[in-house]
Write an enzyme that holds these catalytic residues in place. Sequence first.
Site: not given
Ligand code: UD1
Length: 372
Positions: A217
Site C-alpha cells: 500500500h
Molecule cells: C496511512 C499511513 C501509513 C500507514 C497506512 C496503513 C500516513 C502518512 N500514512 O496510509 O503510514 O501505513 O495508513 O493503512 O499517515 N482510504 C479509504 N478508506 C479509509 C482510509 C483511506 O478509502 O478508511 C483511501 C482514500 O482514498 C485515501 C487513501 O486511501 O486517499 C489513502 O489513505 P491515507 O490515510 O491518506 O493514507 P494511507 O495510504 O492509508
Amino acid sequence: MSHPIRLLLVAGARPNFMKVAPLMKAVDTYNGCKTSGSPGFEAFLVHTGQHYDTQMSQAFFTDLGIPEPDVNLDVGSGTHALQTANIMIRFEPVCEKLKPDWVMVVGDVNSTMACTLVSAKLGMKIAHVEAGLRSFDRSMPEEINRLVTDALADLLLTPSEDANQNLLREGIGASKIRLVGNIMIDALMANLEKAEASNVLGNLKIEPGRFAYVTLHRPSNVDNPEKLGTFMLELERLGKFLPVVFPIHPRTRRMLASFGIRTNGANQLRLVEPLGYCDSIKLTESARLVITDSGGLQEETTFFGTPCLTLRPNTERPITIQLGSNRLTTLDQLGTDVERILQGPEKLGTVPPLWDGHAAARILHHLAEGIE
Ligand code: UD1
C-alpha cells in the site's frame, strides 16, 4: 498527585489500533491492582478518523475489543497538508476541554504528528509509543512524522535498542528515552488464541504452509503504474505455483482502477477486501511466505518466524532483518528471493528482546513514575 493521571490516547489509522488496544487494557489492569497511594489512570480515546471504512477501522475495534472512542474527529482523507491541518484544528479544542496530564501518540501516521504538534504548542506532555524508528529516507511521509514527533515528545518509548541509538544520535536526552519493547506484540499475544480459531484459511480454501500472503500500500510502490503493473505480473507468476492471498488496501484499489491494471483470473491469485486483525494474524502465522511493504507485518512475521520479503529499499525496523525473518527485496529480485525462500526452511530467525506482550504495562509504569 492525588487525582488519576489523565491520559489522552490518540489513534487515527489502521496500524494505530493494535497499538492503542493493549494500552487501553493495561489502564484497566493497572487501575484494578494499583497500590493504595497510586492515583491510577483516567484514559480518553480520541479517533481522528484518518481511516474510516468499516474494514479499515471499526473491524479492528471489534476484533481487538477497543472501547468506542470518547471523541471522533471525523477528518477523513485528503492531501497531507489538508489532513494534518484538519486533525490539528479539530484536536486543539479537545485538548483544551479535557486538559490531559499526558497526550499519548503511537506510530508514525499523519494523526501521530498532527496531534503531537497541537499538544506541544499547548504545553502538554507528550508520550510517543514506537519512538526512535528511522528509515533514513525522507521521501517517506512516515519518516517526517517520526522526526517531528520524536523532536517534540517528552517521553520516548522505544521498541528496540536501535531506536534508542537513533534518538541519542539526534541529541535527545537519555533521561527521556525508555526501552519498553514492542507494543504490537502485546496485541498479537493477547489475541493469538482468537486468531488461531479464525476460519480464514477454510474460507479462502488454502492450507497452512502452502500459500503466500501479500500486502502492498505504500505510495512509493502503488502510486506508479509501471511498478504496480510489474508487481501484479510477479504475483500472477507466483500464483502458478501456490495460492497467493492479496487483500487490497483502498489506496492500492484506487491505483489499480485508475491505471486500468487487471489480473488474469486463471491462476491462484486471490484479490480480497482488507482483512480484520485476527484473520491477518492467522494468515501471517500460517503462510509459507509473506510479501509486504507494511511495517507491522515485518514485525508480526518476525514474531512467528514466517519468511518475509519487504518490497522497499530500506526499513525503519532493522531488527526484523538482524534477528527476525525479514529481508528487503526489489521488483527485479522478487522472483529469485521467493524461489530461495521456497527452497529453504519454513521458519527463520528469533524473536527480539522485550517483544514479550508486556510493553503496555512497562509504558504505564514509566508514565506513573514520570509524573510523580
Ligand atoms: C496511512 C499511513 C501509513 C500507514 C497506512 C496503513 C500516513 C502518512 N500514512 O496510509 O503510514 O501505513 O495508513 O493503512 O499517515 N482510504 C479509504 N478508506 C479509509 C482510509 C483511506 O478509502 O478508511 C483511501 C482514500 O482514498 C485515501 C487513501 O486511501 O486517499 C489513502 O489513505 P491515507 O490515510 O491518506 O493514507 P494511507 O495510504 O492509508
